[in-house]
Design an enzyme around this catalytic site. Structure first.
Site, PDB file in Angstrom:
ATOM      1  N   ARG A 110     -18.462  38.161 -27.177  1.00 25.20           N
ATOM      2  CA  ARG A 110     -19.873  38.641 -27.308  1.00 25.20           C
ATOM      3  C   ARG A 110     -20.181  38.873 -25.849  1.00 25.20           C
ATOM      4  O   ARG A 110     -20.507  38.123 -25.081  1.00 25.20           O
ATOM      5  CB  ARG A 110     -20.765  37.294 -27.870  1.00 25.20           C
ATOM      6  CG  ARG A 110     -22.142  37.659 -27.864  1.00 25.20           C
ATOM      7  CD  ARG A 110     -22.581  36.554 -28.830  1.00 25.20           C
ATOM      8  NE  ARG A 110     -24.271  36.619 -28.749  1.00 25.20           N
ATOM      9  CZ  ARG A 110     -25.034  36.957 -29.767  1.00 25.20           C
ATOM     10  NH1 ARG A 110     -24.423  37.451 -30.873  1.00 25.20           N
ATOM     11  NH2 ARG A 110     -26.218  37.227 -29.511  1.00 25.20           N
ATOM     12  N   HIS A 137     -23.161  45.724 -33.555  1.00 26.81           N
ATOM     13  CA  HIS A 137     -23.162  44.126 -34.097  1.00 26.81           C
ATOM     14  C   HIS A 137     -22.376  44.239 -35.417  1.00 26.81           C
ATOM     15  O   HIS A 137     -23.080  43.860 -36.443  1.00 26.81           O
ATOM     16  CB  HIS A 137     -24.614  43.545 -33.789  1.00 26.81           C
ATOM     17  CG  HIS A 137     -24.416  42.263 -34.139  1.00 26.81           C
ATOM     18  ND1 HIS A 137     -23.366  41.281 -34.142  1.00 26.81           N
ATOM     19  CD2 HIS A 137     -25.575  41.055 -34.210  1.00 26.81           C
ATOM     20  CE1 HIS A 137     -23.617  40.173 -34.189  1.00 26.81           C
ATOM     21  NE2 HIS A 137     -25.133  39.803 -34.124  1.00 26.81           N
ATOM     22  N   GLN A 140     -22.597  40.744 -37.963  1.00 25.06           N
ATOM     23  CA  GLN A 140     -24.040  40.471 -38.361  1.00 25.06           C
ATOM     24  C   GLN A 140     -24.156  41.502 -39.655  1.00 25.06           C
ATOM     25  O   GLN A 140     -24.516  41.017 -40.626  1.00 25.06           O
ATOM     26  CB  GLN A 140     -24.943  40.699 -37.485  1.00 25.06           C
ATOM     27  CG  GLN A 140     -26.343  40.920 -38.141  1.00 25.06           C
ATOM     28  CD  GLN A 140     -26.803  39.532 -38.495  1.00 25.06           C
ATOM     29  OE1 GLN A 140     -26.890  38.394 -37.866  1.00 25.06           O
ATOM     30  NE2 GLN A 140     -27.212  39.280 -39.757  1.00 25.06           N
ATOM     31  N   ASP A 232     -35.734  43.604 -36.258  1.00 26.76           N
ATOM     32  CA  ASP A 232     -35.158  42.657 -35.503  1.00 26.76           C
ATOM     33  C   ASP A 232     -36.237  42.681 -34.364  1.00 26.76           C
ATOM     34  O   ASP A 232     -37.325  43.307 -34.290  1.00 26.76           O
ATOM     35  CB  ASP A 232     -33.761  43.515 -34.975  1.00 26.76           C
ATOM     36  CG  ASP A 232     -32.966  42.671 -33.851  1.00 26.76           C
ATOM     37  OD1 ASP A 232     -33.240  41.656 -33.746  1.00 26.76           O
ATOM     38  OD2 ASP A 232     -32.062  43.432 -33.192  1.00 26.76           O
ATOM     39  N   CYS A 272     -31.990  39.474 -38.637  1.00 25.35           N
ATOM     40  CA  CYS A 272     -30.845  38.797 -38.138  1.00 25.35           C
ATOM     41  C   CYS A 272     -31.085  37.709 -37.304  1.00 25.35           C
ATOM     42  O   CYS A 272     -30.101  36.913 -36.835  1.00 25.35           O
ATOM     43  CB  CYS A 272     -29.922  39.974 -37.109  1.00 25.35           C
ATOM     44  SG  CYS A 272     -31.098  40.774 -36.031  1.00 25.35           S
ATOM     45  N   ARG A 300     -23.335  34.620 -42.286  1.00 24.87           N
ATOM     46  CA  ARG A 300     -22.469  34.977 -41.018  1.00 24.87           C
ATOM     47  C   ARG A 300     -21.329  33.874 -41.170  1.00 24.87           C
ATOM     48  O   ARG A 300     -20.233  34.568 -40.585  1.00 24.87           O
ATOM     49  CB  ARG A 300     -23.298  34.325 -39.673  1.00 24.87           C
ATOM     50  CG  ARG A 300     -24.604  35.705 -39.570  1.00 24.87           C
ATOM     51  CD  ARG A 300     -24.050  36.763 -38.839  1.00 24.87           C
ATOM     52  NE  ARG A 300     -23.097  36.698 -37.662  1.00 24.87           N
ATOM     53  CZ  ARG A 300     -23.679  36.720 -36.449  1.00 24.87           C
ATOM     54  NH1 ARG A 300     -24.922  36.883 -36.377  1.00 24.87           N
ATOM     55  NH2 ARG A 300     -22.824  36.281 -35.346  1.00 24.87           N
TER      56      ARG A 300
END
Length: 312
Positions: A110, A137, A140, A232, A272, A300
Site C-alpha cells: 500500500r 484501488h 476495494q 469518497d 470506501c 474487504r
C-alpha cells in the site's frame, strides 16, 4: 465456481488485468469463504504461508482485512512500514522484491506510486497485491462488486454513479464496472475528471462487455435512476494542503437527501471509508445506509481472502 480458472502466481495490481470470468470466480470464491467463516467452518487454504505487507500509507481496513484474513486462511502476516524497510534508506525496489521472494509467499503493498508497485511485481517471483496506490484501488472495488451483487442480485446493467474526485477509486470502479457490464457514471468537476487514458481504456472494455462509462459534471443529472451511489473523501492522503480548495469545488457534490431523490427508490449507497460526515456525505444519509456501507467494509475481508487464496 469455474474450475478451469487458475490464478496461482498471478499478480493483483489492477482489475484491468483480470477477465470477467476471473473476476466472477473471485467474487464466487469470496462469497464461499464468507459463508464458511459465518458457519465456523475451517478453511485453512494457506496453511503455513506468509504474506509480507508493505505499508508506506497508513490504513485501518487494509491492514485489518489482510492480517485477519490470512490468519483465518491458516497463514501469517508480517507488517512492515517504510521505517522497518531498507527501501526507506535507499535500497532499490528490485532488491527488496528479490529478498521478499526468498522469505514469504506473497506481497501486499500500500503506497503512493503505482510505478513502484509495478516494479516490485516485475522483480518478485511471488504474487504481488496492490493494496492501494495513488492511481488504483482494486481490492476495494472487488469488495464493492461483492456488496452490489449481494444487495442487487447481479452486476450486469446496474447503474453505478460515483460522486466526487476522479481519483484511484474512480479509476478502479471504471475498470471493475466495465469488466462486469455495468453502466458507470463519474460525476466530478471537469478539472477533477479521472485520468484520460484510464477513461478511454475503461470505455473500450465496457463496450466489449455491454456496459458504458460516462463522465458528467452535473451530480443530479448523473444520479438520475442510479442503482448505486458511491462517494469518497474529497481530499485523499497526500492532498491535505488542497483541503480548503477542494471543499469549495466539491460543495455541490455531496451525497445528501436531495441527491438521493434523483436515484431509484431502492438505490443503495456505498463509501470506501473513512467518511467525513457533513462533507462528501451527510450524517443522515450515511446512517440510513450504514448497514450497506459496513457490509461493504466487512467484504474487504472476504474479497481479500479470495485474492490471497487464489493467487498464493
Amino acid at each position: 465456481m469455474q474450475e478451469n480458472i487458475n490464478l496461482k502466481g498471478k499478480d493483483f495490481l489492477s482489475l484491468k488485468d483480470y477477465s470477467k470470468g476471473e473476476i466472477n470466480y473471485l467474487l464466487s470464491f469470496a462469497a464461499n469463504l464468507k459463508d464458511k467463516q459465518k458457519r465456523g467452518e475451517k478453511h485453512n487454504l494457506l496453511q503455513g504461508k506468509s504474506l509480507g505487507m508493505i505499508f508506506e500509507k497508513p490504513s485501518t481496513r487494509t491492514r485489518m482485512s489482510f492480517e485477519v484474513g490470512i490468519y483465518q486462511l491458516g497463514g501469517q502476516a508480517l507488517f512492515l512500514s517504510s521505517r522497518d524497510l531498507q527501501i526507506g534508506r535507499g535500497e532499490p525496489i528490485c532488491d527488496t522484491a528479490r529478498v521478499f521472494s526468498r522469505y514469504v509467499d506473497g506481497i501486499m503493498i500500500r503506497t503512493f506510486s503505482h510505478a513502484d508497485v509495478e516494479e516490485l511485481a516485475h522483480y518478485a517471483t511471488i504474487p504481488v497485491i496492490n493494496g492501494l496506490t495513488d492511481l488504483l484501488h482494486p481490492c476495494q472495488v472487488l469488495a464493492d462488486l461483492l456488496t452490489i451483487k449481494e444487495y442487487k442480485g447481479k452486476l450486469e446493467g446496474q447503474k453505478l454513479v460515483y460522486i466526487g474526485d476522479g481519483n484511484n477509486m474512480a479509476h478502479s470502479l471504471m475498470y471493475g464496472g466495465a469488466k462486469m457490464g455495468m453502466n458507470v457514471v463519474i460525476a466530478a468537476p471537469e478539472a477533477y475528471f479521472p485520468d484520460e487514458k484510464i477513461t478511454a481504456e475503461a470505455k473500450s472494455i465496457a463496450a466489449e462487455n455491454g456496459g458504458t462509462i460516462e463522465l458528467i459534471s452535473n451530480p443530479k443529472e448523473a444520479a438520475e435512476d442510479a442503482d448505486v451511489l458511491y462517494t469518497d473523501v474529497w481530499a485523499s492522503m497526500g492532498q491535505e494542503s488542497e483541503q480548503e480548495e477542494r471543499m469549495e469545488k466539491f460543495l455541490t457534490y455531496q451525497v445528501n437527501n436531495e441527491l438521493m431523490a434523483c436515484a431509484k427508490k431502492d438505490a443503495i449507497v456505498l463509501h470506501c471509508l473513512p467518511a467525513h460526515r457533513g462533507e462528501e456525505i451527510t450524517a443522515e444519509v450515511l446512517e440510513k445506509y450504514q448497514n450497506v456501507i459496513f457490509d461493504e467494509a466487512e467484504n474487504r475481508l472476504h474479497a481479500q481472502k479470495a485474492i490471497m487464496a487464489a493467487i498464493m
